[in-house]
Design an enzyme around this catalytic site. Structure first.
Site, PDB file in Angstrom:
ATOM      1  CE  LYS A   1      -4.405   0.215   3.270  1.00  0.00           C
ATOM      2  NZ  LYS A   1      -3.818  -1.122   3.176  1.00  0.00           N
TER       3      LYS A   1
ATOM      4  CD  GLU B   1      -6.009   7.596   9.294  1.00  0.00           C
ATOM      5  OE1 GLU B   1      -6.123   8.783   8.965  1.00  0.00           O
ATOM      6  OE2 GLU B   1      -5.555   7.253  10.401  1.00  0.00           O
TER       7      GLU B   1
ATOM      8  CE1 TYR C   1      -2.907   3.577   4.200  1.00  0.00           C
ATOM      9  CE2 TYR C   1      -4.233   4.136   6.110  1.00  0.00           C
ATOM     10  CZ  TYR C   1      -3.387   3.267   5.455  1.00  0.00           C
ATOM     11  OH  TYR C   1      -3.033   2.067   6.051  1.00  0.00           O
TER      12      TYR C   1
ATOM     13  CB  THR D   1      -5.979   0.931   8.278  1.00  0.00           C
ATOM     14  OG1 THR D   1      -5.628   2.004   9.146  1.00  0.00           O
ATOM     15  CG2 THR D   1      -6.712   1.532   7.097  1.00  0.00           C
TER      16      THR D   1
ATOM     17  CB  ALA E   1      -0.880   0.034   1.255  1.00  0.00           C
TER      18      ALA E   1
HETATM   19  P1  NAP Z   1       5.049  -0.190   4.826  1.00  0.00           P
HETATM   20  O1  NAP Z   1       6.227  -0.507   5.710  1.00  0.00           O
HETATM   21  O2  NAP Z   1       4.892   1.184   4.322  1.00  0.00           O
HETATM   22  O3  NAP Z   1       5.080  -1.204   3.586  1.00  0.00           O
HETATM   23  C1  NAP Z   1       4.277  -1.013   2.462  1.00  0.00           C
HETATM   24  C2  NAP Z   1       4.698  -1.984   1.388  1.00  0.00           C
HETATM   25  O4  NAP Z   1       3.892  -1.788   0.214  1.00  0.00           O
HETATM   26  C3  NAP Z   1       6.165  -1.842   0.938  1.00  0.00           C
HETATM   27  O5  NAP Z   1       6.710  -3.113   0.767  1.00  0.00           O
HETATM   28  C4  NAP Z   1       6.025  -1.123  -0.402  1.00  0.00           C
HETATM   29  O6  NAP Z   1       7.092  -1.365  -1.296  1.00  0.00           O
HETATM   30  C5  NAP Z   1       4.753  -1.789  -0.928  1.00  0.00           C
HETATM   31  N1  NAP Z   1       4.131  -1.067  -2.031  1.00  0.00           N
HETATM   32  C6  NAP Z   1       3.759   0.231  -2.080  1.00  0.00           C
HETATM   33  N2  NAP Z   1       3.224   0.527  -3.274  1.00  0.00           N
HETATM   34  C7  NAP Z   1       3.252  -0.625  -4.002  1.00  0.00           C
HETATM   35  C8  NAP Z   1       2.835  -0.953  -5.327  1.00  0.00           C
HETATM   36  N3  NAP Z   1       2.301  -0.050  -6.146  1.00  0.00           N
HETATM   37  N4  NAP Z   1       2.984  -2.240  -5.737  1.00  0.00           N
HETATM   38  C9  NAP Z   1       3.567  -3.158  -4.938  1.00  0.00           C
HETATM   39  N5  NAP Z   1       3.987  -2.894  -3.682  1.00  0.00           N
HETATM   40  C10 NAP Z   1       3.824  -1.633  -3.220  1.00  0.00           C
HETATM   41  O7  NAP Z   1       3.698  -0.576   5.581  1.00  0.00           O
HETATM   42  P2  NAP Z   1       3.448  -1.514   6.852  1.00  0.00           P
HETATM   43  O8  NAP Z   1       3.480  -0.661   8.071  1.00  0.00           O
HETATM   44  O9  NAP Z   1       4.258  -2.734   6.783  1.00  0.00           O
HETATM   45  O10 NAP Z   1       1.908  -1.868   6.638  1.00  0.00           O
HETATM   46  C11 NAP Z   1       1.517  -3.006   5.876  1.00  0.00           C
HETATM   47  C12 NAP Z   1       0.073  -2.837   5.433  1.00  0.00           C
HETATM   48  O11 NAP Z   1      -0.775  -2.708   6.573  1.00  0.00           O
HETATM   49  C13 NAP Z   1      -0.188  -1.609   4.567  1.00  0.00           C
HETATM   50  O12 NAP Z   1      -1.188  -1.967   3.642  1.00  0.00           O
HETATM   51  C14 NAP Z   1      -0.738  -0.585   5.556  1.00  0.00           C
HETATM   52  O13 NAP Z   1      -1.570   0.324   4.872  1.00  0.00           O
HETATM   53  C15 NAP Z   1      -1.508  -1.489   6.502  1.00  0.00           C
HETATM   54  N6  NAP Z   1      -1.633  -1.027   7.878  1.00  0.00           N
HETATM   55  C16 NAP Z   1      -0.520  -0.705   8.595  1.00  0.00           C
HETATM   56  C17 NAP Z   1      -0.640  -0.332   9.930  1.00  0.00           C
HETATM   57  C18 NAP Z   1       0.563   0.021  10.767  1.00  0.00           C
HETATM   58  O14 NAP Z   1       0.376   0.609  11.827  1.00  0.00           O
HETATM   59  N7  NAP Z   1       1.753  -0.373  10.364  1.00  0.00           N
HETATM   60  C19 NAP Z   1      -1.919  -0.306  10.524  1.00  0.00           C
HETATM   61  C20 NAP Z   1      -3.025  -0.663   9.762  1.00  0.00           C
HETATM   62  C21 NAP Z   1      -2.876  -1.040   8.450  1.00  0.00           C
HETATM   63  P3  NAP Z   1       8.419  -0.423  -1.315  1.00  0.00           P
HETATM   64  O15 NAP Z   1       9.362  -1.014  -0.319  1.00  0.00           O
HETATM   65  O16 NAP Z   1       8.855  -0.573  -2.737  1.00  0.00           O
HETATM   66  O17 NAP Z   1       7.987   0.963  -0.971  1.00  0.00           O
HETATM   67  O1  G4F Z   2       2.892   7.724  12.627  1.00  0.00           O
HETATM   68  P1  G4F Z   2       1.823   8.319  11.806  1.00  0.00           P
HETATM   69  O2  G4F Z   2       2.202   8.883  10.486  1.00  0.00           O
HETATM   70  O3  G4F Z   2       0.693   7.208  11.680  1.00  0.00           O
HETATM   71  P2  G4F Z   2      -0.851   7.258  11.258  1.00  0.00           P
HETATM   72  O4  G4F Z   2      -1.185   8.485  10.527  1.00  0.00           O
HETATM   73  O5  G4F Z   2      -1.656   6.995  12.492  1.00  0.00           O
HETATM   74  O6  G4F Z   2      -0.944   6.041  10.235  1.00  0.00           O
HETATM   75  C1  G4F Z   2      -0.360   4.766  10.549  1.00  0.00           C
HETATM   76  O7  G4F Z   2      -1.321   4.003  11.240  1.00  0.00           O
HETATM   77  C2  G4F Z   2      -2.518   3.678  10.477  1.00  0.00           C
HETATM   78  C3  G4F Z   2      -3.417   2.868  11.407  1.00  0.00           C
HETATM   79  O8  G4F Z   2      -4.195   3.727  12.174  1.00  0.00           O
HETATM   80  C4  G4F Z   2      -2.080   2.878   9.264  1.00  0.00           C
HETATM   81  F1  G4F Z   2      -3.177   2.481   8.569  1.00  0.00           F
HETATM   82  C5  G4F Z   2      -1.176   3.715   8.394  1.00  0.00           C
HETATM   83  O9  G4F Z   2      -0.741   2.938   7.272  1.00  0.00           O
HETATM   84  C6  G4F Z   2       0.051   4.125   9.225  1.00  0.00           C
HETATM   85  O10 G4F Z   2       0.799   2.962   9.496  1.00  0.00           O
HETATM   86  O11 G4F Z   2       1.097   9.490  12.637  1.00  0.00           O
HETATM   87  C7  G4F Z   2       0.553   9.264  13.915  1.00  0.00           C
HETATM   88  C8  G4F Z   2       0.137  10.603  14.524  1.00  0.00           C
HETATM   89  C9  G4F Z   2      -0.750  11.444  13.607  1.00  0.00           C
HETATM   90  O12 G4F Z   2      -1.792  11.950  14.375  1.00  0.00           O
HETATM   91  C10 G4F Z   2       0.143  12.579  13.130  1.00  0.00           C
HETATM   92  O13 G4F Z   2      -0.541  13.800  12.855  1.00  0.00           O
HETATM   93  O14 G4F Z   2       1.314  11.382  14.735  1.00  0.00           O
HETATM   94  C11 G4F Z   2       1.051  12.711  14.327  1.00  0.00           C
HETATM   95  N1  G4F Z   2       2.320  13.371  14.038  1.00  0.00           N
HETATM   96  C12 G4F Z   2       2.803  14.461  14.692  1.00  0.00           C
HETATM   97  N2  G4F Z   2       3.974  14.849  14.175  1.00  0.00           N
HETATM   98  C13 G4F Z   2       3.194  13.032  13.074  1.00  0.00           C
HETATM   99  C14 G4F Z   2       4.236  13.969  13.145  1.00  0.00           C
HETATM  100  N3  G4F Z   2       3.187  12.037  12.163  1.00  0.00           N
HETATM  101  C15 G4F Z   2       4.249  11.930  11.328  1.00  0.00           C
HETATM  102  N4  G4F Z   2       4.277  10.916  10.431  1.00  0.00           N
HETATM  103  N5  G4F Z   2       5.293  12.846  11.351  1.00  0.00           N
HETATM  104  C16 G4F Z   2       5.326  13.896  12.244  1.00  0.00           C
HETATM  105  O15 G4F Z   2       6.262  14.674  12.265  1.00  0.00           O
END
Ligand code: NAP
Ligand code: G4F
Length: 346
Positions: free
Chosen positions: A157, A132, A153, A130, A87
């Protein structure tokens, strides 16, 4: 063609945080693991290099934006299970690149699910949904809470969840599940997400390599768990008799500010906040230096203020219990970044 009797799993997004933990987990379960990666200008395999070198994972090129590549990857891997983790996963960036976000996070899911179903109607699919998607919905959020996303986003999703998970399960009898995961973090977290940005910057400040850094909204609340604990749930969802969606969360929520204070504590630093609004700063009490400033560019056009998950259903049906407490998670990340920065110094 299938050559072994091992179960076969295809992971999209294997180069990301969750993909690398999941690949390790499935390899340890005896799966033949295949990872789809997209072309990059530098080495995208850093997080999974050991698994690739030891041949526990086979890598294939493909992109969720490219239907031909998805078809080929599915034909070549014949997966029993697909974990769609790929994603554009950065919420802040989704406001700047809404088209790409929708293209990958919505249409990409459709391409993958249709190709997979055509090749094998009995395939089991995990979709990375997610918290989100809940957006402005009041906490605690669970599987019955209304969705109210505020970011491109979250919207993409949610549409993928409604159109390709819920509808395909009902209309085509497909075994597909959404894991509605709340934020989960680790030392493998991307460096632009707030938790990793904090632990890495603070480790560098602690070792005298950086003076200060900037953040946006300190008062947003997140339910932060440990990514390593969460990937087992993705697998468990696909081992159930019936496909169902599950919220996975710790049930505890903290502000960004508290994460920052906890990271300082884990690194043995003493910090205090001074001032208000955009003028607020954090000061290192031992040196008297400002180490954190607020920059409005890190604020989002629309914010999700308060996420707090209720994963009672997963606790009941999957035996889910988060293993890692918030303070331990922050310590794991802070220690890992301190060690990583120290290693680079020597
Ligand atoms: P991440 O570290 O950002 O990894 C995203 C992956 O998607 C990377 O391997 C990226 O490849 C690949 N990707 C992006 N665009 C693509 C495309 N067009 N075709 C093929 N691959 C592509 O994310 P993560 O934290 O591991 O999260 C995994 C999944 O769970 C995501 O779908 C995210 O939205 C979802 N999610 C995450 C969280 C969280 O807190 N981590 C919570 C809820 C849901 P590159 O390495 O080439 O960029
Ligand atoms: O770490 P964040 O960028 O995560 P966010 O927006 O919650 O999204 C992550 O969690 C989602 C699940 O709820 C996933 F679906 C999504 O793919 C991703 O993994 O930001 C967390 C919070 C936000 O409220 C943001 O406004 O931190 C706040 N924040 C404050 N300063 C910041 C910053 N976020 C980022 N990235 N960078 C800052 O400097």
């Amino acid at each position: 063609m299938k050559q072994t009797s091992k179960k076969r799993a295809l992971i999209t997004g294997i180069t990301g945080q969750d993909g690398s933990y999941l690949a390790e987990f499935l390899a340890s379960k005896g799966y033949a693991v295949f990872g789809m990666i997209r072309r990059a200008s530098n080495d995208p395999l850093v997080r999974v290099s050991d698994l690739v070198r030891s041949k526990k994972v086979t890598i294939l090129y493909g992109n969720l934006r490219d239907i031909g590549s998805i078809d080929r990857v599915i034909v070549e891997t014949c997966p029993d299970e697909i974990y769609n983790l790929a994603a554009q996963s950065d919420v802040g960036i989704s406001f700047k690149c809404p088209e790409e976000t929708t293209e990958v996070n919505y249409y990409g899911v459709g391409r993958l699910v249709n190709a997979a179903m055509k090749a094998n109607p009995k395939v089991r699919i995990y979709q990375a949904s997610t918290s989100e998607m809940f957006g402005k919905t009041k906490p605690p959020q669970n599987e019955r809470s209304p969705f109210a996303p505020v970011s491109p986003y979250g919207e993409a999703k949610l549409k993928a969840h409604q159109d390709f998970v819920v509808r395909y399960r009902d209309a085509h009898g497909l075994f597909i599940c959404s894991g509605i995961l709340f934020n989960h973090e680790s030392p493998l977290r991307g460096e632009h997400f707030v938790t990793r940005k904090i632990t890495l910057s603070m480790a560098r400040i602690r070792l005298g390599l950086q003076e200060s850094f900037e953040l946006g909204n300190l008062d947003a609340k997140r339910d932060w768990g440990y990514a390593k604990d969460y990937v087992e749930m993705m697998w468990l969802m696909l081992q159930q008799n019936k496909p169902q969606d599950f919220v996975i969360a710790t049930g505890e929520s903290h502000t960004v500010r508290v994460f920052f204070l906890e990271a300082a504590n884990a690194l043995g630093m003493h910090v205090s906040f001074k001032g208000q609004g955009l003028k607020e700063v954090a000061v290192d009490e031992d040196t008297g230096r400002i180490i954190l400033r607020i920059n409005k560019n890190f604020y989002r056009p629309l914010e999700v203020d308060y996420l707090l998950g209720d994963s009672a259903k997963a606790r009941r049906a999957l035996g889910w219990k988060p293993k890692t407490k918030f303070t331990d998670l922050v310590k794991i990340m802070a220690d890992a970044d301190l060690n990583q920065v120290r290693r680079k110094l020597t």
